[in-house]
Design a protein around this motif. Sequence first.
Motif, PDB file in Angstrom:
ATOM      1  N   LEU A 282       1.480  -1.314   0.153  1.00  0.00           N
ATOM      2  CA  LEU A 282      -0.021   0.079  -0.078  1.00  0.00           C
ATOM      3  C   LEU A 282       0.881   1.164   0.039  1.00  0.00           C
ATOM      4  O   LEU A 282       1.622   1.388   0.780  1.00  0.00           O
ATOM      5  N   ARG A 283       0.948   2.183  -0.970  1.00  0.00           N
ATOM      6  CA  ARG A 283       1.568   3.416  -0.916  1.00  0.00           C
ATOM      7  C   ARG A 283       0.634   4.636  -0.501  1.00  0.00           C
ATOM      8  O   ARG A 283      -0.621   4.252  -0.600  1.00  0.00           O
ATOM      9  N   VAL A 284       1.313   5.380   0.002  1.00  0.00           N
ATOM     10  CA  VAL A 284       0.704   6.582   0.382  1.00  0.00           C
ATOM     11  C   VAL A 284       0.994   7.484  -0.232  1.00  0.00           C
ATOM     12  O   VAL A 284       2.274   8.245  -0.053  1.00  0.00           O
ATOM     13  N   PRO A 285       0.409   8.369  -1.180  1.00  0.00           N
ATOM     14  CA  PRO A 285       1.596   9.281  -1.925  1.00  0.00           C
ATOM     15  C   PRO A 285       0.846  10.426  -1.117  1.00  0.00           C
ATOM     16  O   PRO A 285      -0.386  11.426  -0.625  1.00  0.00           O
ATOM     17  N   ILE A 286       2.260  11.298  -0.604  1.00  0.00           N
ATOM     18  CA  ILE A 286       1.966  12.474  -0.056  1.00  0.00           C
ATOM     19  C   ILE A 286       1.960  13.498  -0.942  1.00  0.00           C
ATOM     20  O   ILE A 286       3.497  13.611  -1.677  1.00  0.00           O
ATOM     21  N   ASP A 287       1.645  14.771  -1.299  1.00  0.00           N
ATOM     22  CA  ASP A 287       2.090  15.359  -2.156  1.00  0.00           C
ATOM     23  C   ASP A 287       2.162  16.685  -2.077  1.00  0.00           C
ATOM     24  O   ASP A 287       2.949  16.948  -2.649  1.00  0.00           O
TER      25      ASP A 287
END
Length: 315
Positions: A282-287
């Motif tokens: 699970l990747r958590v895209p951080i803007d």
Amino acid sequence: MRAIAVGAFQADPELVEMPKPEPEAGEVRVRIEYAALNPCDWQAARGSLDDELAPQAFPLVVGVDFAGRVDMIGSGGNRFRVGDQVFGRVPGSAAGTGTYCDYVSVPQDSAITLVPPGLSLRTAAALPSAGMAAAQILEIAVLRGHESLLVIGAAGGVGSCLTQLAAARDVRVIAAVRGDEHRRMEALGATATIDTTDHPLGAAVRESCPDGVDALVDLVSTTPDDFAAHAALVRDRGIALSTRGVAAGAALPPGVTGIDFRLDPSPVLLDVLAAGAAEGVLRVPIDIEVPLEKAPQALDRNRTGGARGKTVIAL
């Protein structure tokens, strides 16, 4: 300690000084290193939430998600030790308690758990609300594989996690976004991506699913009419879920079940999500990452729809 708080509903969040909280029996105090921004943060500050997140007193410290190190332990039994790296979500019943601040005290049996090896505090802070919501939404929608799922607002934190978790079950995800997010959403597992600023949503969805989608998750619509318009794209006996509490008042097509989603946080679910993130499943895209003093501008950006992925606040 430093905190971002509001002195009244509708007031602008601002940087203030507040007393450091003292942990009560069964609580731990966490020195926060990262907080994460969620739409419920600015909604609570504006007084637009009528649930358990509404504070009993001001000032209201903004925020619910956090990651940091245990700084002090209250009396009684406890499953943590000073120095432990932890992350979690403050209980909704903790009136006025938020996470855009240097320290927070939370019950040790609430939605807080250890950060596993291989997971950074920065990423851990971005997981609780978005990750738990995505996992629970997927269970509520009863999607087991090969069905179709339309996600409105898929580019945000919940949408990004939901897209990955659904794709892992072989669910065909149609991601509705604003702007050119095709490459990013495809990397997260979306079967199709629709830029709603460039294509009519209804026509584009019908191209992929002529008979309608099996389920809708609407992370954006704030009125029953807008939600109903999206629910019209759901097939008979399908599910239309809102995270903004507007499903109950919407005129849904015959045979479509409407659901208003409420998050049910738990440390067990946090452990599962953290393990997935640590393993790269699970990747958590951080803007973006902003310092605490820039959090008010980040809240405004999220409120006006300019955010992509997660925003984290460094303390």
